[in-house]
Design a protein around this motif. Structure first.
Motif, PDB file in Angstrom:
ATOM      1  N   ARG A   1       3.305  -4.614  -6.039  1.00  0.00           N
ATOM      2  CA  ARG A   1       1.984  -4.262  -5.508  1.00  0.00           C
ATOM      3  C   ARG A   1       1.783  -2.739  -5.523  1.00  0.00           C
ATOM      4  N   ALA A   2       2.832  -2.005  -5.098  1.00  0.00           N
ATOM      5  CA  ALA A   2       2.737  -0.546  -5.078  1.00  0.00           C
ATOM      6  C   ALA A   2       2.523   0.006  -6.483  1.00  0.00           C
ATOM      7  N   ALA A   3       3.209  -0.567  -7.475  1.00  0.00           N
ATOM      8  CA  ALA A   3       3.041  -0.103  -8.857  1.00  0.00           C
ATOM      9  C   ALA A   3       1.596  -0.222  -9.308  1.00  0.00           C
ATOM     10  N   GLY A   4       0.902  -1.229  -8.813  1.00  0.00           N
ATOM     11  CA  GLY A   4      -0.501  -1.405  -9.177  1.00  0.00           C
ATOM     12  C   GLY A   4      -1.422  -0.342  -8.619  1.00  0.00           C
ATOM     13  N   HIS A   5      -0.929   0.431  -7.644  1.00  0.00           N
ATOM     14  CA  HIS A   5      -1.724   1.520  -7.063  1.00  0.00           C
ATOM     15  C   HIS A   5      -1.469   2.862  -7.751  1.00  0.00           C
ATOM     16  N   LEU A   6      -0.530   2.916  -8.705  1.00  0.00           N
ATOM     17  CA  LEU A   6      -0.109   4.198  -9.280  1.00  0.00           C
ATOM     18  C   LEU A   6      -0.809   4.461 -10.609  1.00  0.00           C
TER      19      LEU A   6
ATOM     20  N   ALA B   1       7.278   8.440 -14.543  1.00  0.00           N
ATOM     21  CA  ALA B   1       7.964   7.795 -13.432  1.00  0.00           C
ATOM     22  C   ALA B   1       7.622   8.490 -12.127  1.00  0.00           C
ATOM     23  N   GLN B   2       7.681   7.714 -11.052  1.00  0.00           N
ATOM     24  CA  GLN B   2       7.419   8.241  -9.714  1.00  0.00           C
ATOM     25  C   GLN B   2       8.335   7.568  -8.704  1.00  0.00           C
ATOM     26  N   ARG B   3       8.787   8.345  -7.723  1.00  0.00           N
ATOM     27  CA  ARG B   3       9.274   7.748  -6.491  1.00  0.00           C
ATOM     28  C   ARG B   3       8.040   7.337  -5.687  1.00  0.00           C
ATOM     29  N   VAL B   4       8.156   6.259  -4.955  1.00  0.00           N
ATOM     30  CA  VAL B   4       7.014   5.808  -4.159  1.00  0.00           C
ATOM     31  C   VAL B   4       7.507   5.282  -2.817  1.00  0.00           C
ATOM     32  N   MET B   5       6.827   5.668  -1.747  1.00  0.00           N
ATOM     33  CA  MET B   5       7.044   5.101  -0.422  1.00  0.00           C
ATOM     34  C   MET B   5       5.879   4.159  -0.152  1.00  0.00           C
ATOM     35  N   TYR B   6       6.195   2.952   0.311  1.00  0.00           N
ATOM     36  CA  TYR B   6       5.136   1.954   0.455  1.00  0.00           C
ATOM     37  C   TYR B   6       5.407   1.048   1.655  1.00  0.00           C
ATOM     38  N   HIS B   7       4.368   0.325   2.058  1.00  0.00           N
ATOM     39  CA  HIS B   7       4.460  -0.606   3.174  1.00  0.00           C
ATOM     40  C   HIS B   7       5.081  -1.923   2.719  1.00  0.00           C
ATOM     41  N   SER B   8       5.865  -2.540   3.619  1.00  0.00           N
ATOM     42  CA  SER B   8       6.369  -3.881   3.392  1.00  0.00           C
ATOM     43  C   SER B   8       6.527  -4.562   4.750  1.00  0.00           C
ATOM     44  N   THR B   9       7.223  -5.707   4.756  1.00  0.00           N
ATOM     45  CA  THR B   9       7.353  -6.526   5.958  1.00  0.00           C
ATOM     46  C   THR B   9       8.766  -7.076   6.036  1.00  0.00           C
TER      47      THR B   9
ATOM     48  N   GLU C   1       0.846  -1.192   0.000  1.00  0.00           N
ATOM     49  CA  GLU C   1       0.000   0.000   0.000  1.00  0.00           C
ATOM     50  C   GLU C   1       0.885   1.247   0.000  1.00  0.00           C
ATOM     51  N   VAL C   2       0.502   2.240  -0.789  1.00  0.00           N
ATOM     52  CA  VAL C   2       1.326   3.422  -1.014  1.00  0.00           C
ATOM     53  C   VAL C   2       1.081   4.466   0.070  1.00  0.00           C
ATOM     54  N   VAL C   3       2.163   5.049   0.582  1.00  0.00           N
ATOM     55  CA  VAL C   3       2.090   6.115   1.578  1.00  0.00           C
ATOM     56  C   VAL C   3       2.206   7.477   0.906  1.00  0.00           C
ATOM     57  N   ARG C   4       3.156   7.630  -0.007  1.00  0.00           N
ATOM     58  CA  ARG C   4       3.280   8.888  -0.750  1.00  0.00           C
ATOM     59  C   ARG C   4       4.018   8.636  -2.061  1.00  0.00           C
ATOM     60  N   THR C   5       3.848   9.556  -2.988  1.00  0.00           N
ATOM     61  CA  THR C   5       4.536   9.468  -4.276  1.00  0.00           C
ATOM     62  C   THR C   5       5.137  10.828  -4.624  1.00  0.00           C
ATOM     63  N   GLN C   6       6.071  10.807  -5.557  1.00  0.00           N
ATOM     64  CA  GLN C   6       6.663  12.036  -6.087  1.00  0.00           C
ATOM     65  C   GLN C   6       6.897  11.840  -7.574  1.00  0.00           C
ATOM     66  N   ASP C   7       6.268  12.665  -8.389  1.00  0.00           N
ATOM     67  CA  ASP C   7       6.470  12.590  -9.839  1.00  0.00           C
ATOM     68  C   ASP C   7       7.914  12.955 -10.177  1.00  0.00           C
ATOM     69  N   LEU C   8       8.485  12.245 -11.137  1.00  0.00           N
ATOM     70  CA  LEU C   8       9.862  12.480 -11.553  1.00  0.00           C
ATOM     71  C   LEU C   8       9.868  13.041 -12.971  1.00  0.00           C
ATOM     72  N   GLU C   9      10.059  14.356 -13.062  1.00  0.00           N
ATOM     73  CA  GLU C   9      10.098  15.001 -14.371  1.00  0.00           C
ATOM     74  C   GLU C   9      11.378  14.670 -15.126  1.00  0.00           C
ATOM     75  N   SER C  10      12.348  14.067 -14.425  1.00  0.00           N
ATOM     76  CA  SER C  10      13.607  13.680 -15.062  1.00  0.00           C
ATOM     77  C   SER C  10      13.498  12.343 -15.798  1.00  0.00           C
TER      78      SER C  10
END
Length: 395
Positions: A167-172, A61-69, A45-54
């Motif tokens: 899994r996170a990619a599927g939320h973007l 493209a995006q940076r993504v912070m997500y949950h894991s274990t 599950e995604v906590v936050r994203t940041q679009d990457l104009e580069s």
């Protein structure tokens, strides 16, 4: 004239990416700060994203912070980069996704590949994968990017992060990835270790993912053998410091008697925490200045035969269970870091467990070059596996 115009366009595109990358690097630090309180969320599950104009032209493209274990079953936050073509996928069904496992860059937060001016630089074969229509989910691994538990060569933690990046990619929005996407695993060196564990764990940890195939170039497999092969030079001491520091921090609280001085000299143990804070890329000179004097005097005892270190190395060696999807393994025969004999031993083990393996050995190729050298083979292997006609096993 046409060629000159094309080159000028390439230069302008490169300049744009670098300019955007500099801006993003200046602004990236708040992205990696863990929220307080940490929100609840399921793995992936995604906590936050940041679009990457580069991002390269024709991609999003995006940076993504997500949950894991982690290996203990504890929740954590980690980070990744997800990149996908903007052109529609025309291959039928949802866009397939390649989960990329990067080679060693360090273990500290600032060593994460998703940071810096070019967060795509270490995704080997990325351009070819994007041109083939795949999305790419490139995990940093826990403890890198977002502060958290260490994960260097901790197989379960790394493997979970790789699967949860998918899994996170599927939320973007814009990735084209869904729960029905074909998932392909691809990694090099430490990343080969990560994707082998991801392949082993997928059915139990992420059963909803449609794992189709896995590929690894010069993967870290038998860890006791790898340590023995490499500890006699500065690279082995450097990489060993990452592993020893990680295992002490991850298993120390739950493993009675675990101590660095069981297997490291006093000088080695004293320098290990300091080396572990330095990145392999960008801080190599400082790292080797610490590691160099320890060559030949780093180990006190063989970790592969000293308990509880031997059990930890065994637990984090991939191959304990069969991999149920087709597996491609590449090994350069001139590799002096991951020795060909170790990879051959792993392949033979998997063959004996019934895994369908395609093993490619490449004469004259070393550790750094092997992943890029076999990208065409990996693409062909993935395409055949997705079509249901994987190449015959070389077992």
């Amino acid at each position: 004239m046409a060629a000159i115009g094309l080159l000028a366009g390439c230069a302008q595109s490169t300049d744009r990416r670098l300019e955007q990358g500099v801006v993003e690097e200046i602004a990236e630090q708040p992205f990696y700060a863990r929220p307080d309180p940490i929100p609840a969320g399921d793995p992936g599950e995604v906590v936050r994203t940041q679009d990457l104009e580069s991002a390269p032209a024709g991609t999003v493209a995006q940076r993504v912070m997500y949950h894991s274990t982690d290996v203990h079953g504890s929740p954590l936050l980690t980070s990744a980069v997800v990149i996908a073509p903007t052109a529609p996928w025309t291959g039928g069904g949802p866009r397939p996704v390649v989960a990329w496992g990067h080679p060693t860059t360090g273990m500290a937060p600032r060593c994460a590949p998703s940071t810096g001016v070019d967060p795509f630089d270490l995704i080997e074969g990325m351009t070819d994968l994007l041109n083939a229509g795949y999305a790419v989910a490139a995990a940093d691994y826990p403890g890198m990017g977002v502060a958290g538990p260490d994960s260097y060569l901790v197989g379960v933690t790394e493997g979970n992060a790789v699967l949860d990046a998918v899994r996170a990619a599927g939320h973007l929005d814009g990735s084209g990835v869904t729960a029905a996407s074909d998932v392909l695993l691809w990694g090099h060196s430490q990343g080969g270790h990560a994707v082998l564990f991801a392949a082993q764990q997928a059915a139990g940890y992420a059963p909803e993912l449609r794992l189709v195939a896995a590929a690894a170039a010069a993967p870290a497999t038998e860890l006791g053998t790898l340590l023995d092969d490499d500890i006699g030079d500065v690279s082995g001491v450097s990489l060993g410091s990452y592993a020893f520091q990680t295992y002490q921090s991850v298993y120390g609280a739950t493993t009675p008697g675990l101590a660095l001085t069981q297997v490291l000299t006093d000088d080695g143990a004293a320098a290990t925490a300091q080396m572990a804070q330095l990145c392999l890329i960008g801080q190599n000179e400082q790292l080797h200045a610490l590691a160099g004097p320890l060559v030949g005097r780093y180990l006190r005892a063989d970790p592969a035969t000293t308990q509880p270190w031997a059990d930890i190395l065994r637990e984090n060696t991939p191959g304990g269970v069969p991999i149920t999807v087709p597996l491609f393994v590449a090994q350069g025969l001139a590799d002096v870091l991951v020795h060909p004999a170790a990879t051959t031993q792993f392949v033979q083990q998997q063959c004996g467990r019934g895994t369908r393996v395609v093993f490619k050995q490449v004469p004259g190729i070393g550790h750094a070059e092997i992943a890029m050298d076999v990208v065409p083979d990996v693409l062909a292997f993935f395409a055949a596996a997705r079509a249901g006609t994987p190449p015959p096993s070389t077992c």
